[in-house]
Design a protein around this motif. Structure first.
Motif, PDB file in Angstrom:
ATOM      1  N   SER A 158     -13.855  21.214   3.596  1.00  0.00           N
ATOM      2  CA  SER A 158     -14.560  19.725   4.363  1.00  0.00           C
ATOM      3  C   SER A 158     -13.403  18.675   4.570  1.00  0.00           C
ATOM      4  N   GLY A 159     -12.335  19.448   5.112  1.00  0.00           N
ATOM      5  CA  GLY A 159     -11.476  18.206   6.323  1.00  0.00           C
ATOM      6  C   GLY A 159     -10.156  17.997   4.984  1.00  0.00           C
ATOM      7  N   VAL A 160     -10.115  17.189   5.482  1.00  0.00           N
ATOM      8  CA  VAL A 160      -9.163  15.926   4.931  1.00  0.00           C
ATOM      9  C   VAL A 160     -10.079  15.311   3.961  1.00  0.00           C
ATOM     10  N   VAL A 161      -9.056  15.894   2.400  1.00  0.00           N
ATOM     11  CA  VAL A 161      -9.815  14.983   1.359  1.00  0.00           C
ATOM     12  C   VAL A 161      -8.783  14.812   0.494  1.00  0.00           C
ATOM     13  N   ALA A 162      -7.473  14.173   0.983  1.00  0.00           N
ATOM     14  CA  ALA A 162      -6.684  13.242  -0.351  1.00  0.00           C
ATOM     15  C   ALA A 162      -5.220  13.136   1.386  1.00  0.00           C
ATOM     16  N   ALA A 163      -4.728  11.760   1.267  1.00  0.00           N
ATOM     17  CA  ALA A 163      -3.839  11.514   1.950  1.00  0.00           C
ATOM     18  C   ALA A 163      -2.481  10.856   1.590  1.00  0.00           C
ATOM     19  N   GLY A 164      -1.815  10.340   2.120  1.00  0.00           N
ATOM     20  CA  GLY A 164      -0.579   8.967   1.549  1.00  0.00           C
ATOM     21  C   GLY A 164       0.140   9.691   2.334  1.00  0.00           C
ATOM     22  N   MET A 165       1.236   7.563   2.020  1.00  0.00           N
ATOM     23  CA  MET A 165       2.319   7.475   3.084  1.00  0.00           C
ATOM     24  C   MET A 165       3.212   7.500   2.066  1.00  0.00           C
ATOM     25  N   ALA A 166       4.327   8.215   2.627  1.00  0.00           N
ATOM     26  CA  ALA A 166       5.783   8.047   1.265  1.00  0.00           C
ATOM     27  C   ALA A 166       7.068   7.281   2.675  1.00  0.00           C
ATOM     28  N   GLY A 167       8.300   6.289   1.928  1.00  0.00           N
ATOM     29  CA  GLY A 167       8.995   6.165   2.912  1.00  0.00           C
ATOM     30  C   GLY A 167      10.371   6.786   1.860  1.00  0.00           C
ATOM     31  N   PHE A 168      11.373   5.793   2.785  1.00  0.00           N
ATOM     32  CA  PHE A 168      12.757   5.596   1.692  1.00  0.00           C
ATOM     33  C   PHE A 168      13.410   4.799   2.899  1.00  0.00           C
ATOM     34  N   LYS A 194      15.162   6.742  -6.709  1.00  0.00           N
ATOM     35  CA  LYS A 194      14.150   5.731  -7.600  1.00  0.00           C
ATOM     36  C   LYS A 194      12.988   5.647  -6.365  1.00  0.00           C
ATOM     37  N   VAL A 195      11.981   6.291  -7.005  1.00  0.00           N
ATOM     38  CA  VAL A 195      10.006   5.783  -6.184  1.00  0.00           C
ATOM     39  C   VAL A 195       9.317   4.725  -7.172  1.00  0.00           C
ATOM     40  N   ASN A 196       9.678   3.541  -5.739  1.00  0.00           N
ATOM     41  CA  ASN A 196       8.268   2.610  -6.204  1.00  0.00           C
ATOM     42  C   ASN A 196       6.640   2.429  -5.973  1.00  0.00           C
ATOM     43  N   LEU A 197       6.279   2.527  -7.053  1.00  0.00           N
ATOM     44  CA  LEU A 197       4.353   2.473  -5.999  1.00  0.00           C
ATOM     45  C   LEU A 197       3.546   0.587  -6.528  1.00  0.00           C
ATOM     46  N   GLN A 198       2.922   0.651  -5.656  1.00  0.00           N
ATOM     47  CA  GLN A 198       2.233  -1.144  -6.426  1.00  0.00           C
ATOM     48  C   GLN A 198       0.876  -0.286  -6.439  1.00  0.00           C
ATOM     49  N   ILE A 199       0.107  -1.320  -7.139  1.00  0.00           N
ATOM     50  CA  ILE A 199      -1.013  -1.049  -7.428  1.00  0.00           C
ATOM     51  C   ILE A 199      -1.761  -2.368  -7.308  1.00  0.00           C
ATOM     52  N   ARG A 200      -2.927  -2.490  -6.668  1.00  0.00           N
ATOM     53  CA  ARG A 200      -3.327  -3.524  -6.627  1.00  0.00           C
ATOM     54  C   ARG A 200      -3.913  -4.192  -7.544  1.00  0.00           C
ATOM     55  N   GLY A 212      17.078   4.164   2.189  1.00  0.00           N
ATOM     56  CA  GLY A 212      18.006   3.998   1.334  1.00  0.00           C
ATOM     57  C   GLY A 212      18.460   3.860   0.782  1.00  0.00           C
ATOM     58  N   HIS A 213      17.425   2.804  -0.110  1.00  0.00           N
ATOM     59  CA  HIS A 213      17.778   2.061  -1.324  1.00  0.00           C
ATOM     60  C   HIS A 213      16.249   3.049  -2.618  1.00  0.00           C
ATOM     61  N   ARG A 214      15.093   2.765  -2.015  1.00  0.00           N
ATOM     62  CA  ARG A 214      13.561   3.090  -3.268  1.00  0.00           C
ATOM     63  C   ARG A 214      13.206   3.370  -2.423  1.00  0.00           C
ATOM     64  N   GLY A 215      12.334   4.691  -3.129  1.00  0.00           N
ATOM     65  CA  GLY A 215      11.364   5.221  -2.065  1.00  0.00           C
ATOM     66  C   GLY A 215      10.457   4.378  -2.460  1.00  0.00           C
ATOM     67  N   TRP A 216       9.054   4.799  -1.701  1.00  0.00           N
ATOM     68  CA  TRP A 216       8.123   4.231  -1.672  1.00  0.00           C
ATOM     69  C   TRP A 216       7.293   4.960  -1.207  1.00  0.00           C
ATOM     70  N   VAL A 217       5.763   4.811  -2.493  1.00  0.00           N
ATOM     71  CA  VAL A 217       4.332   5.594  -2.265  1.00  0.00           C
ATOM     72  C   VAL A 217       3.343   5.046  -1.427  1.00  0.00           C
ATOM     73  N   ASN A 218       2.281   4.455  -1.240  1.00  0.00           N
ATOM     74  CA  ASN A 218       1.398   3.672   0.021  1.00  0.00           C
ATOM     75  C   ASN A 218       0.604   4.307  -0.129  1.00  0.00           C
ATOM     76  N   TYR A 219      -0.802   3.784   0.108  1.00  0.00           N
ATOM     77  CA  TYR A 219      -1.990   4.598   0.124  1.00  0.00           C
ATOM     78  C   TYR A 219      -2.638   5.823   0.125  1.00  0.00           C
ATOM     79  N   LEU A 220      -2.169   6.307  -1.309  1.00  0.00           N
ATOM     80  CA  LEU A 220      -2.533   7.693  -2.213  1.00  0.00           C
ATOM     81  C   LEU A 220      -4.135   7.301  -1.464  1.00  0.00           C
ATOM     82  N   PRO A 242       7.254  10.089   9.693  1.00  0.00           N
ATOM     83  CA  PRO A 242       6.015  10.217  10.074  1.00  0.00           C
ATOM     84  C   PRO A 242       5.889  11.873   9.483  1.00  0.00           C
ATOM     85  N   GLU A 243       6.835  12.405   8.800  1.00  0.00           N
ATOM     86  CA  GLU A 243       6.565  13.663   8.343  1.00  0.00           C
ATOM     87  C   GLU A 243       6.867  13.406   6.791  1.00  0.00           C
ATOM     88  N   LEU A 244       6.499  11.993   6.632  1.00  0.00           N
ATOM     89  CA  LEU A 244       6.234  11.255   4.943  1.00  0.00           C
ATOM     90  C   LEU A 244       4.575  10.734   4.792  1.00  0.00           C
TER      91      LEU A 244
END
Length: 142
Positions: free
Chosen positions: A55-65, A105-111, A67-75, A44-46
């Protein structure tokens, strides 16, 4: 305007869902509230938000690791703040946190259909890995 980046809190849920909806990130087959609840149980710290006093919350994102790769989602950055540098700042914080965890290494996906963000990620040093992403839903959200 000044922004503070901090870990997500449960009371941010509705603001984050509204932000994701305003950025076109929500899909019928992914319940965003379930995605948030799932993320709250794993690293949850990621899960970060940027907020302003006005304005309150204006940006958000999730990351995870894993042990092999990091990921960023929902930025997501509030549409009228896109191009302000806030997304770059949030990605920088994710990269710092992942590096601190030993992530090589960090990966991300774009729809498909969201190609307009390619230039943003390319400006941060991301490039096409020449891979195909496959997925299989194990737990339906509907």
């Amino acid at each position: 305007m000044e922004y503070r980046i901090r870990p997500f809190r449960a009371d941010d849920t509705e603001a984050v869902v509204a932000l994701w909806e305003s950025c076109g990130l929500v899909r019928p087959w992914n319940d965003p509230r379930r995605d948030i609840a799932r993320k709250a149980t794993v690293q949850p710290e990621l899960f970060l938000v940027a907020e302003s006093e006005i304005s309150g919350v204006v940006a958000a994102g999730m990351a995870g690791f894993d042990g092999h790769r990091g990921w960023v989602n929902y930025l997501a950055v509030q549409p009228d703040l896109q191009g302000s540098g806030l997304g770059r700042t949030l990605m920088g914080e994710f990269e710092r946190l992942l590096t601190d965890l030993g992530c090589p290494k960090v990966n991300l996906q774009i729809r498909a259909g969201n190609e307009r963000v390619l230039g943003f990620y390319e400006s941060l040093g991301y490039s096409d890995d020449r891979t195909v992403s496959l997925g299989k839903r194990l737990i339906p959200d509907v």
